[in-house]
Motif scaffolding. Sequence first.
Motif, PDB file in Angstrom:
ATOM      1  N   MET A   1       0.672  -1.153  -0.014  1.00 38.75           N
ATOM      2  CA  MET A   1      -0.451  -0.002   0.059  1.00 38.75           C
ATOM      3  C   MET A   1       0.768   1.205  -0.332  1.00 38.75           C
ATOM      4  N   THR A   2       0.805   2.597  -0.814  1.00 35.69           N
ATOM      5  CA  THR A   2       1.731   3.155  -1.321  1.00 35.69           C
ATOM      6  C   THR A   2       1.351   4.346   0.488  1.00 35.69           C
ATOM      7  N   LEU A   3       1.956   4.597   0.899  1.00 33.15           N
ATOM      8  CA  LEU A   3       2.470   5.798   2.273  1.00 33.15           C
ATOM      9  C   LEU A   3       1.701   6.623   1.872  1.00 33.15           C
ATOM     10  N   SER A   4       0.735   7.097   2.761  1.00 36.06           N
ATOM     11  CA  SER A   4       0.245   8.676   2.845  1.00 36.06           C
ATOM     12  C   SER A   4       0.223   9.552   3.836  1.00 36.06           C
ATOM     13  N   THR A   5       0.490  10.382   3.595  1.00 35.71           N
ATOM     14  CA  THR A   5       0.530  11.009   5.226  1.00 35.71           C
ATOM     15  C   THR A   5       0.157  12.374   4.622  1.00 35.71           C
ATOM     16  N   ARG A   6      -0.118  13.318   5.534  1.00 36.54           N
ATOM     17  CA  ARG A   6      -0.496  14.741   5.441  1.00 36.54           C
ATOM     18  C   ARG A   6       0.015  15.933   6.172  1.00 36.54           C
ATOM     19  N   PHE A   7      -0.318  17.521   6.609  1.00 38.43           N
ATOM     20  CA  PHE A   7       0.454  18.172   6.956  1.00 38.43           C
ATOM     21  C   PHE A   7      -1.544  19.360   7.221  1.00 38.43           C
ATOM     22  N   ALA A   8      -1.698  19.670   7.984  1.00 31.99           N
ATOM     23  CA  ALA A   8      -2.967  19.335   8.637  1.00 31.99           C
ATOM     24  C   ALA A   8      -3.075  21.087   9.413  1.00 31.99           C
ATOM     25  N   PRO A   9      -3.232  21.910   8.944  1.00 28.40           N
ATOM     26  CA  PRO A   9      -2.943  23.177   9.947  1.00 28.40           C
ATOM     27  C   PRO A   9      -4.078  24.199   9.971  1.00 28.40           C
ATOM     28  N   SER A  10      -4.514  24.823  10.842  1.00 30.41           N
ATOM     29  CA  SER A  10      -5.524  25.797  10.704  1.00 30.41           C
ATOM     30  C   SER A  10      -5.103  27.484  10.352  1.00 30.41           C
ATOM     31  N   PRO A  11      -5.672  27.734   9.521  1.00 29.59           N
ATOM     32  CA  PRO A  11      -5.542  29.038   9.512  1.00 29.59           C
ATOM     33  C   PRO A  11      -5.622  30.160  10.295  1.00 29.59           C
ATOM     34  N   VAL A  25       8.130  16.604   9.096  1.00 28.59           N
ATOM     35  CA  VAL A  25       8.144  15.813   8.886  1.00 28.59           C
ATOM     36  C   VAL A  25       7.446  14.228   7.988  1.00 28.59           C
ATOM     37  N   ALA A  26       6.489  15.533   8.040  1.00 29.22           N
ATOM     38  CA  ALA A  26       5.180  14.322   7.081  1.00 29.22           C
ATOM     39  C   ALA A  26       5.534  14.146   5.464  1.00 29.22           C
ATOM     40  N   ALA A  27       6.410  15.047   4.678  1.00 29.62           N
ATOM     41  CA  ALA A  27       6.706  15.041   3.806  1.00 29.62           C
ATOM     42  C   ALA A  27       8.066  14.523   3.653  1.00 29.62           C
ATOM     43  N   ASP A  28       8.741  14.306   4.577  1.00 29.86           N
ATOM     44  CA  ASP A  28       9.827  13.248   4.584  1.00 29.86           C
ATOM     45  C   ASP A  28       9.553  12.173   4.661  1.00 29.86           C
ATOM     46  N   LEU A  29       8.672  12.135   5.214  1.00 28.55           N
ATOM     47  CA  LEU A  29       8.712  10.391   5.711  1.00 28.55           C
ATOM     48  C   LEU A  29       7.577   9.824   4.416  1.00 28.55           C
ATOM     49  N   ALA A  30       6.967  10.587   3.477  1.00 29.35           N
ATOM     50  CA  ALA A  30       6.022  10.176   1.933  1.00 29.35           C
ATOM     51  C   ALA A  30       7.060  10.566   1.403  1.00 29.35           C
ATOM     52  N   GLU A  33       9.141   7.188   1.216  1.00 31.33           N
ATOM     53  CA  GLU A  33       8.384   5.938   0.953  1.00 31.33           C
ATOM     54  C   GLU A  33       7.771   6.259  -0.624  1.00 31.33           C
ATOM     55  N   ARG A  34       7.976   6.886  -0.748  1.00 31.16           N
ATOM     56  CA  ARG A  34       7.638   7.005  -2.511  1.00 31.16           C
ATOM     57  C   ARG A  34       6.652   7.707  -2.756  1.00 31.16           C
ATOM     58  N   GLY A  35       6.155   8.222  -1.307  1.00 33.79           N
ATOM     59  CA  GLY A  35       4.477   8.222  -1.186  1.00 33.79           C
ATOM     60  C   GLY A  35       3.867   9.828  -1.115  1.00 33.79           C
ATOM     61  N   ARG A  36       2.947   9.484  -0.844  1.00 27.34           N
ATOM     62  CA  ARG A  36       1.986  10.500  -0.965  1.00 27.34           C
ATOM     63  C   ARG A  36       2.160  11.275   0.128  1.00 27.34           C
TER      64      ARG A  36
END
Length: 286
Positions: A1-11, A25-30, A33-36
């Motif tokens: 399964m492709t790893l998929s992470t997110r960053f979820a800030p509040s504006p 952290v989220a982007a590096d992890l993705a 693993e060549r994930g999203r």
Amino acid sequence: MTLSTRFAPSPTGPLHLGHAYAAWVAADLASRERGRFQLRIEDIDQTRARAEWEAQIYLDLSWLGLEWETPVMRQSDRLSEYQRALDRLWRDGLLYPCNCNRRDILNAATAPQEGAAQSFGPDGLIYPGTCRDKPRPKTRPPDLALRLDMAQALGQAQYCFTETGRGPDGQTGDITLARDHILRNTGDVVLARRDMGTSYHLSVVVDDAAQGITTVTRGHDLFDATQIHIVLQSLLGFDVPRYHHHRLIRDDAGKRLAKRDDARAIRTYRDDGYSVSDIKTMIGLG
Ligand code: GLU
């Protein structure tokens, strides 16, 4: 399964060094693993969210060198999805309306006849259950807060999730939480606030599932909320993602950075001539 992470800030204010760390952290992890890597704008609190802050988020993240998928999910576009989830929980008899205000809760939770000391959960003082046993209306009232009847909701003896980072007390690996532990430590949390018709807990669970997030990355401050989220995932029929909690960035006095710490805003550093690698060094990634 492709790893998929997110960053979820509040504006609701400028992104600061803590946000830069969380996004990396989220982007590096993705990327490892060549994930999203996805972005989600958490703007359910329309009294505090501002379009200018959302625009600034995109500018700051681009300046930091991050790339994310488009279109970006925005929670204010998804209110009907949250209503659908609430309908389901209401039909299952797991929600009840509550019209207690903060003072009512404080008074009831500290009343001498309760005997027990007040205890705190992820949302502050644990709700003493004042409205739980009142007759429940047939249809869901649109203008009252809705709480999860946690004792009813906890259908399993234990709940599990996998922590690939670390909790604030070093928790890692496969984590099992007994039903009674969750009940004691969370109580009947609010799933729909009167002023928003939803809540952080409900929206985050519905949206992580909708975005196909396989690893939720976020700071230690949200570790205790995870137990609520895995219960909701089970009630709503969602897969439980992996969780990866990370350290918080603190100021020189050891205090966690907050939105109001404008002096630490990424934009301020940029305007003062700092480079992206200076930012990385400041937060221990250099
Ligand atoms: N919107 C939350 C924040 O800005 C993050 C929620 C999460 O990552 O679960 O702190």
